[in-house]
Design a protein around this motif. Structure first.
Motif, PDB file in Angstrom:
ATOM      1  N   SER A 383       0.795  -1.228   0.000  1.00 29.22           N
ATOM      2  CA  SER A 383       0.000   0.000   0.000  1.00 29.22           C
ATOM      3  C   SER A 383       0.828   1.278   0.000  1.00 29.22           C
ATOM      4  N   ALA A 384       2.050   1.232   0.570  1.00 24.08           N
ATOM      5  CA  ALA A 384       2.847   2.448   0.786  1.00 24.08           C
ATOM      6  C   ALA A 384       2.007   3.504   1.508  1.00 24.08           C
ATOM      7  N   GLU A 385       1.183   3.032   2.444  1.00 15.19           N
ATOM      8  CA  GLU A 385       0.332   3.879   3.300  1.00 15.19           C
ATOM      9  C   GLU A 385      -0.799   4.581   2.544  1.00 15.19           C
ATOM     10  N   GLU A 386      -1.078   4.133   1.317  1.00 18.40           N
ATOM     11  CA  GLU A 386      -2.259   4.649   0.612  1.00 18.40           C
ATOM     12  C   GLU A 386      -3.509   3.927   1.096  1.00 18.40           C
ATOM     13  N   GLU A 387      -4.642   4.595   0.993  1.00 18.30           N
ATOM     14  CA  GLU A 387      -5.927   3.938   1.218  1.00 18.30           C
ATOM     15  C   GLU A 387      -6.422   3.369  -0.105  1.00 18.30           C
ATOM     16  N   ASN A 388      -7.092   2.236  -0.023  1.00 14.28           N
ATOM     17  CA  ASN A 388      -7.584   1.590  -1.244  1.00 14.28           C
ATOM     18  C   ASN A 388      -8.954   2.172  -1.620  1.00 14.28           C
ATOM     19  N   ILE A 389      -8.914   3.365  -2.210  1.00 16.75           N
ATOM     20  CA  ILE A 389     -10.159   4.012  -2.621  1.00 16.75           C
ATOM     21  C   ILE A 389     -10.617   3.531  -3.995  1.00 16.75           C
ATOM     22  N   TYR A 390      -9.820   2.647  -4.609  1.00 17.93           N
ATOM     23  CA  TYR A 390     -10.099   2.206  -5.981  1.00 17.93           C
ATOM     24  C   TYR A 390     -10.745   0.822  -6.033  1.00 17.93           C
ATOM     25  N   ASN A 391     -10.845   0.169  -4.874  1.00 18.01           N
ATOM     26  CA  ASN A 391     -11.344  -1.203  -4.818  1.00 18.01           C
ATOM     27  C   ASN A 391     -10.539  -2.110  -5.752  1.00 18.01           C
ATOM     28  N   ILE A 392      -9.233  -1.928  -5.725  1.00 17.65           N
ATOM     29  CA  ILE A 392      -8.323  -2.684  -6.584  1.00 17.65           C
ATOM     30  C   ILE A 392      -7.638  -3.760  -5.756  1.00 17.65           C
ATOM     31  N   SER A 393      -7.211  -4.843  -6.398  1.00 18.30           N
ATOM     32  CA  SER A 393      -6.554  -5.934  -5.683  1.00 18.30           C
ATOM     33  C   SER A 393      -5.656  -6.714  -6.634  1.00 18.30           C
ATOM     34  N   SER A 394      -4.750  -7.470  -6.059  1.00 16.22           N
ATOM     35  CA  SER A 394      -3.900  -8.356  -6.860  1.00 16.22           C
ATOM     36  C   SER A 394      -4.725  -9.458  -7.507  1.00 16.22           C
ATOM     37  N   GLU A 395      -5.830  -9.812  -6.879  1.00 15.57           N
ATOM     38  CA  GLU A 395      -6.708 -10.833  -7.467  1.00 15.57           C
ATOM     39  C   GLU A 395      -7.253 -10.372  -8.815  1.00 15.57           C
ATOM     40  N   LYS A 396      -7.580  -9.088  -8.945  1.00 15.42           N
ATOM     41  CA  LYS A 396      -8.054  -8.561 -10.229  1.00 15.42           C
ATOM     42  C   LYS A 396      -6.959  -8.619 -11.284  1.00 15.42           C
ATOM     43  N   LEU A 397      -5.732  -8.352 -10.870  1.00  9.33           N
ATOM     44  CA  LEU A 397      -4.611  -8.454 -11.794  1.00  9.33           C
ATOM     45  C   LEU A 397      -4.394  -9.902 -12.217  1.00  9.33           C
ATOM     46  N   ALA A 398      -4.487 -10.824 -11.274  1.00  8.51           N
ATOM     47  CA  ALA A 398      -4.316 -12.254 -11.587  1.00  8.51           C
ATOM     48  C   ALA A 398      -5.341 -12.715 -12.616  1.00  8.51           C
ATOM     49  N   GLU A 399      -6.565 -12.238 -12.468  1.00  5.96           N
ATOM     50  CA  GLU A 399      -7.631 -12.610 -13.401  1.00  5.96           C
ATOM     51  C   GLU A 399      -7.312 -12.138 -14.827  1.00  5.96           C
ATOM     52  N   LEU A 400      -6.754 -10.940 -14.939  1.00  6.99           N
ATOM     53  CA  LEU A 400      -6.411 -10.410 -16.255  1.00  6.99           C
ATOM     54  C   LEU A 400      -5.228 -11.152 -16.876  1.00  6.99           C
ATOM     55  N   ILE A 401      -4.273 -11.560 -16.053  1.00  4.78           N
ATOM     56  CA  ILE A 401      -3.119 -12.300 -16.568  1.00  4.78           C
ATOM     57  C   ILE A 401      -3.559 -13.669 -17.069  1.00  4.78           C
ATOM     58  N   GLY A 402      -4.457 -14.292 -16.341  1.00  7.30           N
ATOM     59  CA  GLY A 402      -5.020 -15.571 -16.764  1.00  7.30           C
ATOM     60  C   GLY A 402      -4.114 -16.752 -16.448  1.00  7.30           C
ATOM     61  N   GLY A 403      -4.436 -17.882 -17.076  1.00  5.07           N
ATOM     62  CA  GLY A 403      -3.674 -19.094 -16.821  1.00  5.07           C
ATOM     63  C   GLY A 403      -3.834 -19.543 -15.391  1.00  5.07           C
ATOM     64  N   ASN A 404      -2.730 -19.987 -14.793  1.00  5.42           N
ATOM     65  CA  ASN A 404      -2.764 -20.442 -13.397  1.00  5.42           C
ATOM     66  C   ASN A 404      -2.344 -19.355 -12.420  1.00  5.42           C
ATOM     67  N   THR A 405      -2.281 -18.109 -12.893  1.00  6.52           N
ATOM     68  CA  THR A 405      -1.807 -17.018 -12.027  1.00  6.52           C
ATOM     69  C   THR A 405      -2.766 -16.800 -10.869  1.00  6.52           C
ATOM     70  N   ARG A 406      -2.192 -16.688  -9.676  1.00  2.06           N
ATOM     71  CA  ARG A 406      -2.997 -16.366  -8.505  1.00  2.06           C
ATOM     72  C   ARG A 406      -2.145 -15.620  -7.494  1.00  2.06           C
ATOM     73  N   VAL A 407      -2.777 -15.216  -6.411  1.00  2.00           N
ATOM     74  CA  VAL A 407      -2.110 -14.460  -5.356  1.00  2.00           C
ATOM     75  C   VAL A 407      -1.665 -15.424  -4.267  1.00  2.00           C
ATOM     76  N   TYR A 408      -0.422 -15.265  -3.832  1.00  4.23           N
ATOM     77  CA  TYR A 408       0.167 -16.128  -2.815  1.00  4.23           C
ATOM     78  C   TYR A 408       0.551 -15.312  -1.585  1.00  4.23           C
ATOM     79  N   SER A 409       0.657 -15.999  -0.465  1.00  2.00           N
ATOM     80  CA  SER A 409       1.237 -15.379   0.728  1.00  2.00           C
ATOM     81  C   SER A 409       2.759 -15.483   0.636  1.00  2.00           C
ATOM     82  N   GLU A 410       3.448 -14.738   1.489  1.00  2.00           N
ATOM     83  CA  GLU A 410       4.915 -14.837   1.524  1.00  2.00           C
ATOM     84  C   GLU A 410       5.346 -16.272   1.818  1.00  2.00           C
ATOM     85  N   GLU A 411       4.656 -16.916   2.731  1.00  2.91           N
ATOM     86  CA  GLU A 411       5.024 -18.273   3.137  1.00  2.91           C
ATOM     87  C   GLU A 411       4.845 -19.252   1.983  1.00  2.91           C
TER      88      GLU A 411
END
Length: 448
Positions: A383-411
């Motif tokens: 976030s770099a201390e920004e508020e998410n006023i855009y309702n944006i997420s990495s999940e939305k990016l994963a959907e656009l990339i397609g294939g098996n792309t998804r969001v993971y935790s650090e672990e």
């Protein structure tokens, strides 16, 4: 500097720009204090140099120290307790960029600006001009000097010029290089038109020579009044300086450099990508103008491994881990394409989007650039201390990339990398948030 200034306080001192200036000021003999919200490796470096360091930002950090000048980064807001203390106690306060300007504008200043590539280019320029003993302040750690800054004893002052908050407009350089102009930091500028106007003003404030990238179409569209323009190119032989006969072999870039119709000979780079050949051309032009020993310039450029976090190889055994600062679609595209030219294994990009605003503005462009990788692991947005006023997420990016792309935790990412038994697989960690820490944590768990 203003007369009477003896003691300086840096609020947000661990930042790459702030820490470099703090090192300069303490080396120059000033009493320097500083604070930040968390401990970082640079904190120890600063302490070892004699800086009074505070972790946590409180008004009491400034009390009883007779502070003459308060320097603050763009991350420091008016409700910050240290900032408020400076206001309430009539301590002179200036932004980081203003301090840089105070130091540079009395010298033969050489400023490197651009949406992308300015850290690499300013670092290249710094090492190729070491024989001139310049002062250097850049946005990355240069391995050759072991720091992001250096005090020099000559008239030359080399600095990375930051357009993100328009602080580069405080500068009045004698010479400048502009690598490219593109939309970014729209949360600060409001529009791309404003960004272009800022670059026009910066270029026109350069007094002697400004070196521009002719391959950047947006630069050529700018309304420029400055007549002292030099063009460089990797594609156009009508440029004042250009690269010819480019070849890639043995993980190196080989090319001839022609300046004003005269061949300056063959050059080699160990860092990958056409973009780095391009970055080197403005550097070579100025080094030649300043009568640097060109044989040494060639040697410095060949041995240059990049500033930290610019295609920095952290681990290279059964698998390879690379740490890179790319956080804009254009940078990601350039870095993946460079990797494809020299790496033989499968390229997996581990990407942490930086800022909700940037992810929202460039969502489709991020998806297209990341599709160039063989596989993509996404982390949640930093976030770099920004508020998410855009309702944006990495999940939305994963959907656009397609294939098996998804969001993971650090672990989860750590487990996948540490359990990879394949040979030559390349993990390219990219982003401007905490991604470097994640990459280094994984590297430290791998066998030596």
């Amino acid at each position: 500097m203003s007369e009477g200034v003896k003691t300086i306080f840096f609020s947000g001192i661990n930042g790459i720009g702030m820490s470099g200036l703090a090192k300069i000021m303490v080396t120059k003999g000033y009493n320097v204090y500083g604070s930040d919200i968390a401990e970082k490796p640079v904190s120890k470096q600063l302490r070892d140099m004699g800086v009074g360091m505070f972790i946590g930002q409180e008004a009491k950090n400034l009390e009883g120290k007779n502070i003459d000048l308060f320097i603050y980064s763009s991350a420091i807001k008016e409700n910050n307790p240290e900032y408020k203390y400076a206001v309430n106690n009539n301590i002179k306060k200036i932004k980081r960029g203003e301090l840089l300007a105070l130091l540079m504008n009395d010298s033969k200043g050489i400023a490197v600006a651009g949406t992308h590539g300015k850290t690499t280019t300013s670092s290249m320029l710094g090492i190729t001009m070491l024989e001139k003993d310049p002062c250097i302040v850049v946005g990355g750690i240069i391995p050759e000097i072991g720091s992001n800054s250096k005090v020099g004893n000559s008239e030359y002052f080399i600095a990375e010029a930051d357009e993100s908050d328009n602080s580069f407009l405080y500068l009045t350089p004698s010479y400048s290089i502009v690598t490219n102009v593109e939309a970014d930091h729209l949360e600060n500028h409001g529009s791309y038109e404003n960004i272009k106007k800022s670059f026009e003003e910066f270029i026109d404030k350069t007094s002697d020579i400004v070196v521009l990238n002719k391959d950047c179409h947006e630069i050529k569209k700018l309304n420029l009044k400055n007549k002292n323009i030099i063009w460089y190119s990797i594609n156009d032989e009508s440029a004042d300086i250009y690269a010819a006969n480019i070849e890639y072999k043995n993980r190196e870039s080989h090319y001839e450099v022609v300046k004003n119709g005269e061949s300056l000979g063959k050059f080699r780079l160990s860092i990958p990508g056409e973009h780095n050949i391009s970055n080197s051309l403005g550097v070579i032009y100025l080094a030649h103008e300043f009568l640097c020993d060109m044989d040494k310039v060639k040697e410095y450029l060949y041995n240059f491994r990049g500033a930290n976090r610019r295609y920095q190889i952290l681990y290279d055994k059964s698998i390879k881990i690379i740490d890179d600062y790319a956080h804009h679609p254009t940078e990601i595209t350039a870095t993946i394409n460079a990797a494809k030219k020299i790496e033989t294994g499968k390229i997996t990009v581990v990407f942490q989007p930086h800022r909700y605003s940037r992810t929202n503005f460039f969502l489709n462009e991020f998806a297209e650039s990341l599709k160039l990788a063989d596989e993509v692991y996404l982390l949640p947005i930093y976030s770099a201390e920004e508020e998410n006023i855009y309702n944006i997420s990495s999940e939305k990016l994963a959907e656009l990339i397609g294939g098996n792309t998804r969001v993971y935790s650090e672990e989860e990412i750590s487990d996948r990398v540490l359990n990879d038994n394949s040979s030559e697989n390349v993990y390219l960690f990219m982003g401007a948030g905490s991604i470097s820490r994640i990459a280094n944590t994984i590297k430290n768990k791998l066998p030596l």
